[in-house]
Design an enzyme around this catalytic site. Structure first.
Site, PDB file in Angstrom:
ATOM      1  N   HIS A 299      40.521  36.977  42.179  1.00  0.00           N
ATOM      2  CA  HIS A 299      41.358  36.906  40.979  1.00  0.00           C
ATOM      3  C   HIS A 299      40.961  35.733  40.077  1.00  0.00           C
ATOM      4  O   HIS A 299      41.733  35.330  39.200  1.00  0.00           O
ATOM      5  CB  HIS A 299      42.827  36.763  41.376  1.00  0.00           C
ATOM      6  CG  HIS A 299      43.304  37.807  42.315  1.00  0.00           C
ATOM      7  ND1 HIS A 299      43.192  39.154  42.036  1.00  0.00           N
ATOM      8  CD2 HIS A 299      43.852  37.725  43.560  1.00  0.00           C
ATOM      9  CE1 HIS A 299      43.677  39.848  43.053  1.00  0.00           C
ATOM     10  NE2 HIS A 299      44.073  39.003  43.987  1.00  0.00           N
TER      11      HIS A 299
ATOM     12  N   HIS B 137      45.299  44.503  42.949  1.00  0.00           N
ATOM     13  CA  HIS B 137      44.450  44.946  44.048  1.00  0.00           C
ATOM     14  C   HIS B 137      44.172  46.448  43.973  1.00  0.00           C
ATOM     15  O   HIS B 137      43.698  47.042  44.940  1.00  0.00           O
ATOM     16  CB  HIS B 137      45.117  44.639  45.396  1.00  0.00           C
ATOM     17  CG  HIS B 137      45.532  43.211  45.533  1.00  0.00           C
ATOM     18  ND1 HIS B 137      46.843  42.814  45.456  1.00  0.00           N
ATOM     19  CD2 HIS B 137      44.798  42.081  45.708  1.00  0.00           C
ATOM     20  CE1 HIS B 137      46.906  41.501  45.605  1.00  0.00           C
ATOM     21  NE2 HIS B 137      45.686  41.036  45.743  1.00  0.00           N
TER      22      HIS B 137
END
Length: 342
Positions: A56, A226
């Protein structure tokens, strides 16, 4: 995608080294752990630690620095940090330091509301409590697509982490006591809502293959960081119609909890492979749509803050502002992930 890094553990180690190498401010690795520490926030009575899975970037390791987190702990790609690493980072943060002007009252953990993170950060927090330390947790839950308004605190965290972290760190920089910093962190979390959209899957670092199937010509509104399923899959929409639609969904969510904002901070966040050109176009449409809705914009940030490897897409985050939250969010800070000039 053909990544330059082909093994997940190598990628995370490289990210940690790259953050240290790129930082304008002194950072140090917690020995033996995928964790970074900054000792340059001397007026804090509360240490702020953040963390989550890798993939991320620039969140989470990049959120450490002056006016931002005191430490960050990373897991492997899309995996929660090791609880022993979380505990080691807490202990390193709260150890006596000649740079600190006050003794720490305790630590506050801020992370996205995912089961693995809840389990591992919670385990570390329990260990600290049993040893006599003061600690609490704030689980960011800004993703409106993941649960209905009635289950707001069960939602997952996405790019709204950034605004919650920044606001909480500014409160800690004022030297506020533990209970006040915790109250502000929880208030910031409740004031923040986000919604993402994807038009292409992220690719696995290990295999190079897409991590989910999204047919060409379609988009998925509400896609998680995700690759979690969104709330709506439909034909492609351009920014001119998609952005107002997403904003309507966010404002309706605020209204459902009786808190439609009059003034906001906004963020347009790229998910990995969306170009800056596209993100700027989204930002222009967002400011226009907020004006049409009668919502004042204190400031609007555009860039890559919380990505999902090379996912094609973006998210919109709003924080409802008041006289307490706005100056905290606007306070100076400097980190690889997010900075405000002095």
């Amino acid at each position: 995608m053909r990544p330059f890094l082909t093994k997940s553990p190598d990628a995370v180690e490289a990210v940690l080294g790259g953050i240290i190498a790129s930082s304008r401010h002194p950072l140090e690795q917690v020995p033996g752990h995928l964790a970074l520490l900054h000792r340059g926030n001397p007026s804090r009575r509360v240490r702020i630690l953040v963390g989550g899975g890798s993939g991320h970037e620039p969140l989470f390791l990049g959120a450490v620095g002056p006016g931002m987190a005191d430490a960050a702990i990373a897991g492997q790609v899309f995996a929660a940090p090791n609880p022993m690493s979380v505990q080691a980072a807490i202990e390193a943060c709260t150890a006596p330091s000649p740079r600190s002007s006050v003794a720490p009252e305790g630590s506050l953990l801020i992370y996205g509301n995912y089961s693995g993170d809840v389990l591992n950060f919670g385990f570390a927090a329990d260990e600290i409590r049993q040893a006599g330390g003061r600690i609490d947790e704030v689980r960011v839950h800004d993703d409106i697509a993941s649960r209905p308004p009635a289950e707001l605190e069960k939602r997952r965290g996405i790019a709204g982490d950034i605004f919650v972290i920044k606001t909480t760190c500014a409160a800690a920089d004022r030297g506020l006591p533990f209970d006040d910093v915790l109250r502000i962190a929880r208030k910031a979390c409740l004031a923040t809502r986000s919604l993402g959209v994807a038009l292409g899957a992220a690719s696995s670092i290990d295999t190079g293959k897409p991590m989910f199937d999204l047919p060409a010509g379609q988009i998925e509104i509400g896609m998680g960081l995700h690759g979690e399923m969104g709330v709506k899959r439909s034909a492609f929409e351009p920014a001119a119609t998609l952005v107002p639609h997403m904003l309507e969904m966010i404002l309706a969510d605020y209204a459902a909890t009786g808190s439609r904002p009059a003034r906001v901070a906004a963020m347009v966040n790229g998910l990995g492979s969306t170009t800056i050109l596209e993100l700027l176009a989204v930002s222009a449409r967002l400011r226009e749509a907020l004006g049409t809705q009668g919502v004042a914009v204190s400031f609007l940030r555009t860039g890559q803050f919380a990505t999902s490897l090379d996912m094609a897409g973006f998210s919109i985050t709003l924080m409802a502002l008041d006289s307490e939250l706005e100056p905290l969010l606007d306070a100076p800070c400097s980190s690889f992930c997010y900075s405000n000039p002095a």
